[in-house]
Scaffold this active site. Structure first.
Site, mmCIF file in Angstrom:
data_model
loop_
_atom_site.group_PDB
_atom_site.id
_atom_site.type_symbol
_atom_site.label_atom_id
_atom_site.label_comp_id
_atom_site.label_asym_id
_atom_site.label_seq_id
_atom_site.Cartn_x
_atom_site.Cartn_y
_atom_site.Cartn_z
ATOM 1 N N PRO A 19 0.848 -1.196 0.000
ATOM 2 C CA PRO A 19 0.000 0.000 0.000
ATOM 3 C C PRO A 19 0.881 1.242 0.000
ATOM 4 C CG PRO A 19 0.047 -1.013 2.196
ATOM 5 C CD PRO A 19 0.797 -1.929 1.270
ATOM 6 N N CYS A 102 2.484 3.031 9.628
ATOM 7 C CA CYS A 102 2.730 4.358 9.067
ATOM 8 C C CYS A 102 3.160 5.327 10.157
ATOM 9 C CB CYS A 102 1.461 4.864 8.376
ATOM 10 S SG CYS A 102 1.729 6.452 7.597
ATOM 11 N N HIS A 173 7.002 -5.096 7.902
ATOM 12 C CA HIS A 173 8.043 -4.219 7.359
ATOM 13 C C HIS A 173 9.229 -4.369 8.314
ATOM 14 C CE1 HIS A 173 9.193 0.132 5.922
ATOM 15 N NE2 HIS A 173 10.181 -0.711 5.818
ATOM 16 N N ASN A 213 8.353 -7.396 4.182
ATOM 17 C CA ASN A 213 8.378 -6.178 3.364
ATOM 18 C C ASN A 213 9.573 -5.329 3.808
ATOM 19 O OD1 ASN A 213 7.053 -3.013 3.852
ATOM 20 N ND2 ASN A 213 7.306 -3.793 1.781
ATOM 21 N N GLY A 214 10.057 -4.499 2.866
ATOM 22 C CA GLY A 214 11.071 -3.518 3.205
ATOM 23 C C GLY A 214 12.390 -3.773 2.492
ATOM 24 N N GLY A 215 12.760 -2.840 1.605
ATOM 25 C CA GLY A 215 14.092 -2.873 1.010
ATOM 26 C C GLY A 215 14.340 -3.967 -0.013
HETATM 27 C C1 LIG Z 1 4.917 6.941 -1.427
HETATM 28 C C2 LIG Z 1 4.732 5.919 -0.334
HETATM 29 C C3 LIG Z 1 3.521 5.850 0.329
HETATM 30 C C4 LIG Z 1 3.305 4.890 1.328
HETATM 31 N N1 LIG Z 1 2.072 4.772 1.888
HETATM 32 C C5 LIG Z 1 1.811 3.731 2.735
HETATM 33 C C6 LIG Z 1 0.487 3.444 3.169
HETATM 34 O O1 LIG Z 1 -0.487 4.090 2.781
HETATM 35 N N2 LIG Z 1 0.315 2.400 4.038
HETATM 36 C C7 LIG Z 1 1.359 1.616 4.457
HETATM 37 O O2 LIG Z 1 1.159 0.670 5.220
HETATM 38 N N3 LIG Z 1 2.626 1.854 4.042
HETATM 39 C C8 LIG Z 1 2.860 2.866 3.176
HETATM 40 N N4 LIG Z 1 4.116 3.039 2.669
HETATM 41 C C9 LIG Z 1 5.172 2.089 3.055
HETATM 42 C C10 LIG Z 1 5.220 0.906 2.082
HETATM 43 O O3 LIG Z 1 4.017 0.177 2.100
HETATM 44 C C11 LIG Z 1 6.378 -0.041 2.445
HETATM 45 O O4 LIG Z 1 6.153 -0.571 3.725
HETATM 46 C C12 LIG Z 1 7.722 0.674 2.445
HETATM 47 O O5 LIG Z 1 7.891 1.488 1.300
HETATM 48 C C13 LIG Z 1 8.875 -0.337 2.504
HETATM 49 O O6 LIG Z 1 8.824 -1.228 1.412
HETATM 50 P P1 LIG Z 1 9.792 -1.029 0.106
HETATM 51 O O7 LIG Z 1 11.177 -0.911 0.643
HETATM 52 O O8 LIG Z 1 9.563 -2.247 -0.712
HETATM 53 O O9 LIG Z 1 9.356 0.241 -0.544
HETATM 54 C C14 LIG Z 1 4.350 4.001 1.686
HETATM 55 C C15 LIG Z 1 5.570 4.076 1.004
HETATM 56 C C16 LIG Z 1 5.756 5.009 0.001
HETATM 57 C C17 LIG Z 1 7.083 5.045 -0.738
#
Ligand SMILES: Cc1cc2nc3c(=O)[nH]c(=O)nc-3n(C[C@H](O)[C@H](O)[C@H](O)COP(=O)(O)O)c2cc1C
Length: 348
Positions: A19, A102, A173, A213-215
């Protein structure tokens, strides 16, 4: 049996696109769905109060092609979350997810999001209440801890409580959120990742669906996590390097991501599908840019990718812009060249 139970029992992994507020709107999800039949797609977080008092149709409606889609809710009041679920049930989401990750100030002032990690008992009550009213799986997306919490101490207890409350899956995450002094963006980059802890949680909870999740930046890394975890969730990599999603179904089936050999035909079909979709959006009062802004990351690494991005960023934003701009942008990309390179990669 929920699709999470089925996945767990059959050993099938789930790949999810995280999300992301302002990014994973319905147009983004429609695009992502064209690239992967299997990926589980998440909405942006929608605050329960907004569903109850705000423009429901705009917040909740989506295209049938987007399934499976999970609705992520933000909130900390059981009554409001349940009311939001009742309202959303008319729209046919496949899952309801609670945001416990969040870190933004706006979210903290509403006492939900990551700060709920401090009160696992309350989150368990929320999940139990949500389960009562939801006909689809109820899941949680959390961090490994916040602020001065010791993840190795708090995460096992947090997960046990979510499981006890009946959560169908938990997406973790793999970093803490530091609620003081870091922006949301910094909170996605600075606190260190602890995959070992998340992997250990999976080994200790064999009967519950746990996703990481994460990175995670590519499908090779995703695959490595899936040797331990039930699911893998990608956020920024999936959005910014959208073409990556074209390899997801092959990866999940166990065949190599080299399934991109057919990109030529697929990309042209994608172009036509997105033109038809954008025409429909424009006819319904939207703008071309609402669709094309999610497409700029499609051709990373391809000859012509920069021109593709330029056309979409400059031309598609002009008032009255039409779908011929999508054709022009695709025409700038060397799709045939990429197909040859993909074929060489497979042969070699
Ligand atoms: C632009 C943006 C908006 C995000 N909005 C949400 C959100 O609405 N809800 C949520 O649980 N995490 C949100 N996140 C976090 C992501 O869901 C994810 O946990 C985080 O980016 C780490 O994963 P990644 O390293 O694969 O990006 C957001 C991340 C980004 C970059």
């Amino acid at each position: 049996m929920s699709f999470y139970e089925t996945a767990l029992k059959s050993g099938n992994s789930i790949f999810a696109v995280a999300p992301m507020i302002d990014w994973t709107d319905r147009h983004c999800r429609f695009l992502h769905r064209q690239l992967s039949r299997e990926a589980l797609l998440y909405t942006e977080m929608v605050v329960a109060d907004a569903i109850i008092h705000g423009p429901r149709e705009r917040l909740l409606s989506f295209s049938p092609q987007e399934h499976p889609v999970a609705l992520q809710l933000g909130g900390s009041d059981a009554g409001k979350l349940c009311e939001a679920i009742r309202i959303a049930s008319d729209y046919g989401y496949d899952e309801i997810n609670l945001n416990v990750g969040c870190p933004s100030d706006r979210v903290q002032s509403g006492t939900f999001g990551a700060c709920l990690m401090r009160d696992p008992g309350h989150v368990a009550d929320l999940v139990a209440a949500m389960k009562q009213v939801s006909s689809v799986p109820v899941t949680v997306k959390c961090r490994i801890g916040i602020d001065d919490q010791e993840p190795a101490d708090v995460l096992p207890d947090f997960l046990a409580r979510m499981i006890g409350a009946g959560a169908d899956a938990i997406w973790i995450h793999a970093r803490k959120a530091w609620l003081q002094g870091l922006s949301p963006k910094e909170n996605r980059e600075i606190p260190p990742l602890d995959y070992d802890l998340v992997h250990r949680m999976k080994r200790e909870n064999p009967n519950v669906f746990l996703g990481v999740n994460g990175g995670i930046s590519d499908l090779e890394q995703a695959k490595a996590h899936l040797s331990v975890m039930d699911g893998v969730m990608l956020g920024r990599a999936a959005y910014q390097n959208t073409g990556l999603l074209a390899g997801v179904d092959a990866m999940l089936k166990g065949s190599s991501p080299a399934g991109v050999a057919t990109v030529d035909a697929d990309w042209l079909a994608l172009r036509d599908t997105m033109i038809a979709y954008a025409e429909h959006v424009i006819a319904s009062g939207g703008r071309l840019h609402h669709v094309t802004r999610h497409m700029v990351g499609l051709f990373q690494g391809y000859a012509g990718a920069r021109r593709f991005r330029q056309i979409l960023s400059s031309e598609a934003t002009k008032p009255g812009a039409g779908t011929e701009i999508i054709s022009a942008a695709f025409a700038a990309v060397d799709l045939a060249g990429e197909t040859e390179r993909a074929a060489e990669r497979i042969a070699g």
